[in-house]
Scaffold this motif. Structure first.
Motif, PDB file in Angstrom:
ATOM      1  N   ILE A  87       9.576   2.917  -5.288  1.00  0.00           N
ATOM      2  CA  ILE A  87       9.426   4.254  -4.712  1.00  0.00           C
ATOM      3  C   ILE A  87      10.574   5.164  -5.137  1.00  0.00           C
ATOM      4  O   ILE A  87      10.374   6.317  -5.502  1.00  0.00           O
ATOM      5  CB  ILE A  87       9.273   4.173  -3.183  1.00  0.00           C
ATOM      6  N   GLU A  88      11.800   4.634  -5.122  1.00  0.00           N
ATOM      7  CA  GLU A  88      12.941   5.434  -5.576  1.00  0.00           C
ATOM      8  C   GLU A  88      12.798   5.813  -7.044  1.00  0.00           C
ATOM      9  O   GLU A  88      13.131   6.933  -7.440  1.00  0.00           O
ATOM     10  CB  GLU A  88      14.245   4.671  -5.343  1.00  0.00           C
ATOM     11  N   PHE A  89      12.312   4.898  -7.872  1.00  0.00           N
ATOM     12  CA  PHE A  89      12.115   5.184  -9.286  1.00  0.00           C
ATOM     13  C   PHE A  89      11.084   6.300  -9.472  1.00  0.00           C
ATOM     14  O   PHE A  89      11.293   7.232 -10.240  1.00  0.00           O
ATOM     15  CB  PHE A  89      11.668   3.912 -10.026  1.00  0.00           C
ATOM     16  N   ILE A  90       9.988   6.213  -8.746  1.00  0.00           N
ATOM     17  CA  ILE A  90       8.939   7.243  -8.866  1.00  0.00           C
ATOM     18  C   ILE A  90       9.467   8.581  -8.371  1.00  0.00           C
ATOM     19  O   ILE A  90       9.192   9.623  -8.973  1.00  0.00           O
ATOM     20  CB  ILE A  90       7.659   6.817  -8.114  1.00  0.00           C
ATOM     21  N   ASP A  91      10.251   8.564  -7.312  1.00  0.00           N
ATOM     22  CA  ASP A  91      10.874   9.810  -6.845  1.00  0.00           C
ATOM     23  C   ASP A  91      11.755  10.400  -7.939  1.00  0.00           C
ATOM     24  O   ASP A  91      11.760  11.613  -8.161  1.00  0.00           O
ATOM     25  CB  ASP A  91      11.706   9.567  -5.581  1.00  0.00           C
ATOM     26  N   LYS A  92      12.508   9.547  -8.617  1.00  0.00           N
ATOM     27  CA  LYS A  92      13.411  10.009  -9.683  1.00  0.00           C
ATOM     28  C   LYS A  92      12.631  10.619 -10.840  1.00  0.00           C
ATOM     29  O   LYS A  92      12.986  11.685 -11.336  1.00  0.00           O
ATOM     30  CB  LYS A  92      14.277   8.849 -10.167  1.00  0.00           C
ATOM     31  N   LEU A 145       4.400  -7.223  -5.830  1.00  0.00           N
ATOM     32  CA  LEU A 145       3.996  -6.760  -4.500  1.00  0.00           C
ATOM     33  C   LEU A 145       2.510  -7.015  -4.256  1.00  0.00           C
ATOM     34  O   LEU A 145       2.106  -7.412  -3.159  1.00  0.00           O
ATOM     35  CB  LEU A 145       4.312  -5.269  -4.334  1.00  0.00           C
ATOM     36  N   TYR A 146       1.710  -6.775  -5.275  1.00  0.00           N
ATOM     37  CA  TYR A 146       0.269  -7.013  -5.160  1.00  0.00           C
ATOM     38  C   TYR A 146      -0.014  -8.501  -4.928  1.00  0.00           C
ATOM     39  O   TYR A 146      -0.816  -8.863  -4.067  1.00  0.00           O
ATOM     40  CB  TYR A 146      -0.445  -6.522  -6.415  1.00  0.00           C
ATOM     41  N   THR A 147       0.674  -9.358  -5.676  1.00  0.00           N
ATOM     42  CA  THR A 147       0.475 -10.806  -5.537  1.00  0.00           C
ATOM     43  C   THR A 147       0.847 -11.287  -4.144  1.00  0.00           C
ATOM     44  O   THR A 147       0.091 -12.041  -3.524  1.00  0.00           O
ATOM     45  CB  THR A 147       1.303 -11.556  -6.606  1.00  0.00           C
ATOM     46  N   TYR A 204       0.815  -1.211   0.000  1.00  0.00           N
ATOM     47  CA  TYR A 204       0.000   0.000   0.000  1.00  0.00           C
ATOM     48  C   TYR A 204       0.855   1.271   0.000  1.00  0.00           C
ATOM     49  O   TYR A 204       0.423   2.310  -0.506  1.00  0.00           O
ATOM     50  CB  TYR A 204      -1.020  -0.004   1.127  1.00  0.00           C
ATOM     51  N   ALA A 205       2.060   1.207   0.524  1.00  0.00           N
ATOM     52  CA  ALA A 205       2.959   2.359   0.426  1.00  0.00           C
ATOM     53  C   ALA A 205       3.270   2.656  -1.042  1.00  0.00           C
ATOM     54  O   ALA A 205       3.252   3.816  -1.468  1.00  0.00           O
ATOM     55  CB  ALA A 205       4.249   2.091   1.203  1.00  0.00           C
ATOM     56  N   VAL A 206       3.510   1.606  -1.818  1.00  0.00           N
ATOM     57  CA  VAL A 206       3.783   1.766  -3.249  1.00  0.00           C
ATOM     58  C   VAL A 206       2.519   2.233  -3.970  1.00  0.00           C
ATOM     59  O   VAL A 206       2.558   3.153  -4.791  1.00  0.00           O
ATOM     60  CB  VAL A 206       4.327   0.456  -3.858  1.00  0.00           C
ATOM     61  N   PHE A 207       1.405   1.607  -3.663  1.00  0.00           N
ATOM     62  CA  PHE A 207       0.133   1.961  -4.287  1.00  0.00           C
ATOM     63  C   PHE A 207      -0.162   3.451  -4.095  1.00  0.00           C
ATOM     64  O   PHE A 207      -0.476   4.174  -5.041  1.00  0.00           O
ATOM     65  CB  PHE A 207      -0.984   1.100  -3.685  1.00  0.00           C
ATOM     66  N   LEU A 208      -0.028   3.909  -2.867  1.00  0.00           N
ATOM     67  CA  LEU A 208      -0.326   5.314  -2.573  1.00  0.00           C
ATOM     68  C   LEU A 208       0.700   6.260  -3.183  1.00  0.00           C
ATOM     69  O   LEU A 208       0.354   7.369  -3.585  1.00  0.00           O
ATOM     70  CB  LEU A 208      -0.440   5.523  -1.069  1.00  0.00           C
ATOM     71  N   LYS A 209       1.938   5.828  -3.281  1.00  0.00           N
ATOM     72  CA  LYS A 209       2.973   6.636  -3.927  1.00  0.00           C
ATOM     73  C   LYS A 209       2.626   6.851  -5.402  1.00  0.00           C
ATOM     74  O   LYS A 209       2.729   7.965  -5.916  1.00  0.00           O
ATOM     75  CB  LYS A 209       4.335   5.956  -3.786  1.00  0.00           C
ATOM     76  N   ILE A 210       2.216   5.782  -6.083  1.00  0.00           N
ATOM     77  CA  ILE A 210       1.837   5.880  -7.495  1.00  0.00           C
ATOM     78  C   ILE A 210       0.604   6.773  -7.643  1.00  0.00           C
ATOM     79  O   ILE A 210       0.557   7.659  -8.506  1.00  0.00           O
ATOM     80  CB  ILE A 210       1.588   4.487  -8.103  1.00  0.00           C
ATOM     81  N   LYS A 211      -0.387   6.546  -6.808  1.00  0.00           N
ATOM     82  CA  LYS A 211      -1.612   7.347  -6.876  1.00  0.00           C
ATOM     83  C   LYS A 211      -1.295   8.828  -6.673  1.00  0.00           C
ATOM     84  O   LYS A 211      -1.784   9.689  -7.411  1.00  0.00           O
ATOM     85  CB  LYS A 211      -2.615   6.863  -5.834  1.00  0.00           C
ATOM     86  N   HIS A 212      -0.476   9.122  -5.691  1.00  0.00           N
ATOM     87  CA  HIS A 212      -0.088  10.509  -5.420  1.00  0.00           C
ATOM     88  C   HIS A 212       0.647  11.108  -6.621  1.00  0.00           C
ATOM     89  O   HIS A 212       0.349  12.239  -7.034  1.00  0.00           O
ATOM     90  CB  HIS A 212       0.786  10.584  -4.166  1.00  0.00           C
ATOM     91  N   TYR A 213       1.580  10.363  -7.183  1.00  0.00           N
ATOM     92  CA  TYR A 213       2.338  10.864  -8.336  1.00  0.00           C
ATOM     93  C   TYR A 213       1.400  11.182  -9.497  1.00  0.00           C
ATOM     94  O   TYR A 213       1.485  12.254 -10.097  1.00  0.00           O
ATOM     95  CB  TYR A 213       3.411   9.848  -8.762  1.00  0.00           C
ATOM     96  N   LEU A 214       0.520  10.255  -9.831  1.00  0.00           N
ATOM     97  CA  LEU A 214      -0.392  10.476 -10.956  1.00  0.00           C
ATOM     98  C   LEU A 214      -1.331  11.659 -10.683  1.00  0.00           C
ATOM     99  O   LEU A 214      -1.603  12.460 -11.579  1.00  0.00           O
ATOM    100  CB  LEU A 214      -1.191   9.212 -11.264  1.00  0.00           C
ATOM    101  N   THR A 215      -1.803  11.772  -9.476  1.00  0.00           N
ATOM    102  CA  THR A 215      -2.688  12.880  -9.108  1.00  0.00           C
ATOM    103  C   THR A 215      -1.955  14.213  -9.212  1.00  0.00           C
ATOM    104  O   THR A 215      -2.478  15.178  -9.778  1.00  0.00           O
ATOM    105  CB  THR A 215      -3.234  12.682  -7.679  1.00  0.00           C
TER     106      THR A 215
END
Length: 126
Positions: A118-123, A88-90, A23-34
């Motif tokens: 998370i590091e990739f999304i930060d980058k 991660l989801y699996t 869920y940390a990854v899920f929310l990171k992606i959601k936040h980035y897209l938003t």
């Protein structure tokens, strides 16, 4: 920090930690897209998910991010890292819904995969 240490020492808490890692990854992606103004509704329509999937669903989130980044010029090879979201989801589903005990390896693998994503999304967000 004390709670984390307790969770890491007690196997019965591994399932909770693995779930929260996903869920940390899920929310990171959601936040980035938003934050980038990604039009999720348009994505759902364009990919014929409208009426079948909700915005920011588990089934569409990685695909939305991958497509968005591909359109921004990222190469397929760079985006393969995002396959870890599926892993991660699996493992999160296995931890939450199967009556199996999770091993320390599963926990460590989840942490490592989540950290890389998370590091990739930060980058890409820089």
């Amino acid at each position: 920090m004390a709670l984390v240490e307790v969770c890491l020492r007690r196997k019965e808490f591994f399932t909770v930690v693995i779930g929260r890692t996903y869920y940390a990854v899920f929310l990171k992606i959601k936040h980035y897209l938003t934050e980038t103004g990604f039009n999720y509704d348009k994505f759902l329509i364009d990919n014929e998910y409208k009426g079948k999937e909700r915005e920011f669903s588990h089934g569409t989130l990685k695909q939305a991010l991958s497509g968005y980044l591909f359109d921004k010029g990222y190469k397929y090879q760079e985006l393969q890292l995002l396959n870890k979201v599926d892993e991660l989801y699996t493992i999160r589903r296995k931890a939450d819904y199967k009556k199996e005990k999770m091993a320390f390896y599963d926990l460590k693998s989840s942490f490592n995969d989540a950290s890389e994503v998370i590091e990739f999304i930060d980058k890409v967000g820089e």
